[in-house]
Design a protein around this motif. Structure first.
Motif, PDB file in Angstrom:
ATOM      1  N   TRP A 195       0.850  -1.191  -0.093  1.00  0.00           N
ATOM      2  CA  TRP A 195       0.059   0.073   0.106  1.00  0.00           C
ATOM      3  C   TRP A 195       0.995   1.341  -0.080  1.00  0.00           C
ATOM      4  CZ3 TRP A 195      -3.073  -3.228   3.785  1.00  0.00           C
ATOM      5  CH2 TRP A 195      -4.372  -3.712   3.113  1.00  0.00           C
ATOM      6  N   ALA A 196       0.420   2.111  -0.860  1.00  0.00           N
ATOM      7  CA  ALA A 196       1.220   3.395  -0.983  1.00  0.00           C
ATOM      8  C   ALA A 196       1.025   4.467  -0.052  1.00  0.00           C
ATOM      9  CB  ALA A 196       1.052   4.072  -2.376  1.00  0.00           C
ATOM     10  N   ASP A 197      -0.513   4.483   0.374  1.00  0.00           N
ATOM     11  CA  ASP A 197      -1.004   5.697   1.078  1.00  0.00           C
ATOM     12  C   ASP A 197      -2.378   4.948   1.901  1.00  0.00           C
ATOM     13  OD1 ASP A 197      -1.175   7.822   2.645  1.00  0.00           O
ATOM     14  OD2 ASP A 197      -2.157   9.004   0.991  1.00  0.00           O
ATOM     15  N   HIS A 198      -2.332   3.947   2.651  1.00  0.00           N
ATOM     16  CA  HIS A 198      -3.419   3.403   3.037  1.00  0.00           C
ATOM     17  C   HIS A 198      -3.704   3.625   4.483  1.00  0.00           C
ATOM     18  CE1 HIS A 198      -6.836   0.613   3.134  1.00  0.00           C
ATOM     19  NE2 HIS A 198      -6.124  -0.154   4.209  1.00  0.00           N
ATOM     20  N   HIS A 199      -4.500   4.354   4.938  1.00  0.00           N
ATOM     21  CA  HIS A 199      -4.852   4.278   6.597  1.00  0.00           C
ATOM     22  C   HIS A 199      -6.162   3.546   6.680  1.00  0.00           C
ATOM     23  CE1 HIS A 199      -2.253   7.875   5.242  1.00  0.00           C
ATOM     24  NE2 HIS A 199      -2.096   8.141   6.719  1.00  0.00           N
ATOM     25  N   TYR A 200      -6.008   2.641   7.599  1.00  0.00           N
ATOM     26  CA  TYR A 200      -7.094   2.043   7.923  1.00  0.00           C
ATOM     27  C   TYR A 200      -7.446   2.276   9.318  1.00  0.00           C
ATOM     28  CZ  TYR A 200      -3.313  -1.447   9.029  1.00  0.00           C
ATOM     29  OH  TYR A 200      -2.278  -2.009   9.475  1.00  0.00           O
ATOM     30  N   PRO A 201      -8.847   2.689   9.846  1.00  0.00           N
ATOM     31  CA  PRO A 201      -9.400   3.168  10.922  1.00  0.00           C
ATOM     32  C   PRO A 201      -9.104   1.928  11.899  1.00  0.00           C
ATOM     33  CG  PRO A 201     -11.335   2.547   9.502  1.00  0.00           C
ATOM     34  CD  PRO A 201     -10.063   2.381   8.824  1.00  0.00           C
ATOM     35  N   ALA A 202      -9.493   2.237  13.115  1.00  0.00           N
ATOM     36  CA  ALA A 202      -9.393   1.428  14.334  1.00  0.00           C
ATOM     37  C   ALA A 202     -10.565   0.241  14.151  1.00  0.00           C
ATOM     38  CB  ALA A 202      -9.707   1.982  15.677  1.00  0.00           C
ATOM     39  N   HIS A 203      -9.971  -0.833  14.176  1.00  0.00           N
ATOM     40  CA  HIS A 203     -10.870  -2.154  14.143  1.00  0.00           C
ATOM     41  C   HIS A 203     -10.319  -3.361  15.042  1.00  0.00           C
ATOM     42  CE1 HIS A 203      -7.889  -2.635  11.150  1.00  0.00           C
ATOM     43  NE2 HIS A 203      -7.961  -3.912  11.328  1.00  0.00           N
ATOM     44  N   ARG A 221       7.578   1.432   6.656  1.00  0.00           N
ATOM     45  CA  ARG A 221       7.382   1.161   8.145  1.00  0.00           C
ATOM     46  C   ARG A 221       5.810   1.773   8.026  1.00  0.00           C
ATOM     47  NH1 ARG A 221       8.909   5.307  12.536  1.00  0.00           N
ATOM     48  NH2 ARG A 221       9.597   3.736  14.286  1.00  0.00           N
ATOM     49  N   ILE A 222       5.276   0.858   9.194  1.00  0.00           N
ATOM     50  CA  ILE A 222       3.759   1.259   9.460  1.00  0.00           C
ATOM     51  C   ILE A 222       3.844   1.487  10.843  1.00  0.00           C
ATOM     52  CG2 ILE A 222       1.625  -0.075   9.451  1.00  0.00           C
ATOM     53  CD1 ILE A 222       2.594  -2.310   7.866  1.00  0.00           C
ATOM     54  N   GLY A 223       3.129   2.707  11.028  1.00  0.00           N
ATOM     55  CA  GLY A 223       2.736   3.031  12.621  1.00  0.00           C
ATOM     56  C   GLY A 223       1.046   2.457  12.696  1.00  0.00           C
ATOM     57  N   TYR A 224       1.098   2.311  14.123  1.00  0.00           N
ATOM     58  CA  TYR A 224      -0.248   1.693  14.750  1.00  0.00           C
ATOM     59  C   TYR A 224      -0.357   1.863  16.078  1.00  0.00           C
ATOM     60  CZ  TYR A 224       2.564  -2.197  15.925  1.00  0.00           C
ATOM     61  OH  TYR A 224       3.601  -3.087  16.284  1.00  0.00           O
ATOM     62  N   ASP A 225      -1.928   2.000  16.576  1.00  0.00           N
ATOM     63  CA  ASP A 225      -2.164   2.068  17.827  1.00  0.00           C
ATOM     64  C   ASP A 225      -3.012   0.943  18.272  1.00  0.00           C
ATOM     65  OD1 ASP A 225      -1.072   4.570  17.852  1.00  0.00           O
ATOM     66  OD2 ASP A 225      -3.116   5.643  17.929  1.00  0.00           O
ATOM     67  N   ASP A 233      -5.223   0.347  14.690  1.00  0.00           N
ATOM     68  CA  ASP A 233      -5.429   0.851  13.431  1.00  0.00           C
ATOM     69  C   ASP A 233      -3.793   0.711  12.584  1.00  0.00           C
ATOM     70  OD1 ASP A 233      -3.558   2.718  14.589  1.00  0.00           O
ATOM     71  OD2 ASP A 233      -4.864   4.359  14.688  1.00  0.00           O
ATOM     72  N   GLY A 234      -3.652   1.559  11.518  1.00  0.00           N
ATOM     73  CA  GLY A 234      -2.574   1.517  10.968  1.00  0.00           C
ATOM     74  C   GLY A 234      -2.430   2.642   9.931  1.00  0.00           C
ATOM     75  N   HIS A 235      -1.135   3.005   9.623  1.00  0.00           N
ATOM     76  CA  HIS A 235      -0.792   4.025   8.563  1.00  0.00           C
ATOM     77  C   HIS A 235       0.503   4.208   8.190  1.00  0.00           C
ATOM     78  CE1 HIS A 235      -0.267   6.003  12.615  1.00  0.00           C
ATOM     79  NE2 HIS A 235       0.521   6.591  11.876  1.00  0.00           N
ATOM     80  N   PRO A 236       0.898   4.309   7.015  1.00  0.00           N
ATOM     81  CA  PRO A 236       2.168   4.235   6.659  1.00  0.00           C
ATOM     82  C   PRO A 236       3.031   5.578   7.206  1.00  0.00           C
ATOM     83  CG  PRO A 236       0.819   5.145   4.994  1.00  0.00           C
ATOM     84  CD  PRO A 236       0.202   4.757   5.727  1.00  0.00           C
ATOM     85  N   LEU A 237       4.434   5.246   7.568  1.00  0.00           N
ATOM     86  CA  LEU A 237       5.073   6.095   7.822  1.00  0.00           C
ATOM     87  C   LEU A 237       6.309   6.744   7.185  1.00  0.00           C
ATOM     88  CD1 LEU A 237       5.582   4.993  11.946  1.00  0.00           C
ATOM     89  CD2 LEU A 237       4.044   6.611  10.971  1.00  0.00           C
TER      90      LEU A 237
END
Length: 432
Positions: free
Chosen positions: A25-33, A47-51, A75-79
């Motif tokens: 994924w180039a710019d994929h942000h997935y919400p909390a699930h 690199r992936i950031g997540y909470d 969740d998750g998003h690219p860093l």
């Protein structure tokens, strides 16, 4: 311009594994699930950031394994600007128990190079559709994860002689049913040990893991359970059918005799309903219509290249390239679609399934060629003399001048049913 997103997910059909996901994924942000399965994740690029339950963390390419527990929001998003590429194996809670969720929430990133390598082996086996290898790799991965999540306990010392006894007993259970052997999980349950421990002691005792022992052993007939001298007329017909060199009987009696469970022999050969001739099992598999899409896991077949272990590096690369081209030419359905980059540039298609590369000595290559011929699987070969020629006509002439049993093989490649390929390559080992 960033590379296009690529996502592939499938159910591998392996107990304990819910799903496998490969994604770029180039710019994929997935919400909390949440998931109702464990998420075992390794990052190959980016690199992936997540909470996780309001704890912030990150997963970096090549660094450890991320373990996200079931029922806990994340969740998750690219860093990085280029996004990320990851491989994910979703594990059922039957494989990794829910009682370990708490510790995973506190420390979802496991910095363990050994575990990362084991997860990669599991993912490779799942992608290749190698169920026995995947089941073994899964047992090792689960044991390592549990070790981390339970505070690195010191393993109990085995009683003297127990590991060797367990290994021999496991081998006896595998040999007891050569047609449908029990899984390593079932054998471990019977013996009262963990699958991972049983795999280790078996490998230590016999220098080969259980799943490779099963596919690599010579076929043996299941012993008859009928009393001596109590064979019926049907039993005597079966014995006659399975005696080496016996002529095939008239049909349809042959098909009827071979359709049930055979106590007097092995169901390793069958009779063609059209000709009444014996047909090897692998012939029947390869002659059947193949699925329209052979390039989506789990793969029903395997491509393998075996090179001689005393070759120079450039020779190994040269031999592998030639032999892989031979497989692609012989099996056009294995070639995927053309490639394209994000700028519209186009590139040639490649083989669309994994190519496993093995190495072995000259004797191993000779045996592989003999087994391939015996099983009726076409093989691509490369001989020592071909290093001294400069074009295809000369290559074929050099091969044609040598009897089959005197070929100085430096490489061989085959494609066929996975079980058949494993047996052909018995004695070889994965190239390092």
């Amino acid at each position: 311009m960033s590379a296009p997103d690529q996502v592939r997910a499938w159910d591998p059909g392996v107990p304990g594994v819910r799903e496998v996901l490969h994604a770029r994924w180039a710019d994929h942000h997935y919400p909390a699930h949440t998931h109702d399965a464990w998420t075992v994740l390794i990052v190959d690029d980016g690199r992936i950031g997540y909470d996780v339950d309001r704890h912030r963390d990150a997963a970096t390419a090549g660094a450890g394994v991320t373990l996200l527990p079931p029922h806990v929001p994340h969740d998750g998003h690219p860093l990085t600007a280029a996004g990320f590429r990851k491989r994910v194996v979703y594990l059922e809670t039957a494989a990794l128990p829910e009682r370990l969720i708490g510790r995973s929430v506190d420390a979802p990133l496991v910095l363990d190079d050994r575990l990362r390598a084991q997860v990669s082996v599991l993912d490779d086996a799942l992608a290749a559709g190698e169920r026995p290898a995947a089941e073994s790799a899964l047992a090792i991965v689960v044991e390592r994860l549990e070790w981390h999540l339970t505070g690195h306990p010191t393993p109990r010392r085995a009683a003297p002689g127990q590991p060797a006894w367990l290994a021999r007993r496991a081998r006896d259970l595998l040999d007891a049913d050569p047609i449908d052997p029990p899984s390593i999980t079932e054998i471990a349950r019977r013996l009262g040990v963990s699958p991972a421990y049983l795999i280790r002691v078996f490998t230590r005792e016999f220098a080969i893991p259980p799943h490779r022992y099963v596919v690599g052993r010579p076929p043996r007939c299941r012993p008859s359970t009928a009393p001596r001298g109590a064979a019926t007329g049907a039993g005597r017909r079966r014995d006659r059918l399975l005696r080496p060199g016996a002529p095939a009987p008239a049909l349809p009696q042959a098909a009827a005799d071979l359709s049930g469970s055979l106590r007097g022999g092995c169901r390793l050969r069958s009779v063609s309903y059209k000709t009444g001739e014996w047909v090897p099992k692998e012939h029947r598999l390869m002659d059947q219509p193949q699925p329209a899409d052979q390039l989506t896991p789990p793969f029903a077949t395997k491509v393998a290249v075996l090179v001689r272990d005393d070759l120079a590096t450039w020779q190994r690369l040269n031999v592998t390239a030639f032999l892989a081209a031979g497989i692609a030419a012989a099996y056009p359905a294995l070639v995927g679609a053309p490639y394209a980059d994000a700028d519209g540039g186009s590139y040639l298609p490649l083989l669309g399934m994994p190519v496993l590369v093995f190495e072995g000595g000259a004797h191993t290559l000779g045996n592989a060629r003999t087994r391939a011929v015996g099983r009726g699987l076409p093989a691509a070969i490369f001989t020592q003399e071909m290093f001294g020629t400069g074009h295809d006509t000369a290559n074929r002439a050099a091969t044609a001048a040598v009897p089959a049993d005197q070929l100085d093989l430096v490489g061989i490649a085959v494609h066929g049913p996975k079980n058949a390929v494993d047996k052909i390559l018995k004695g070889a080992y994965l190239h390092r």
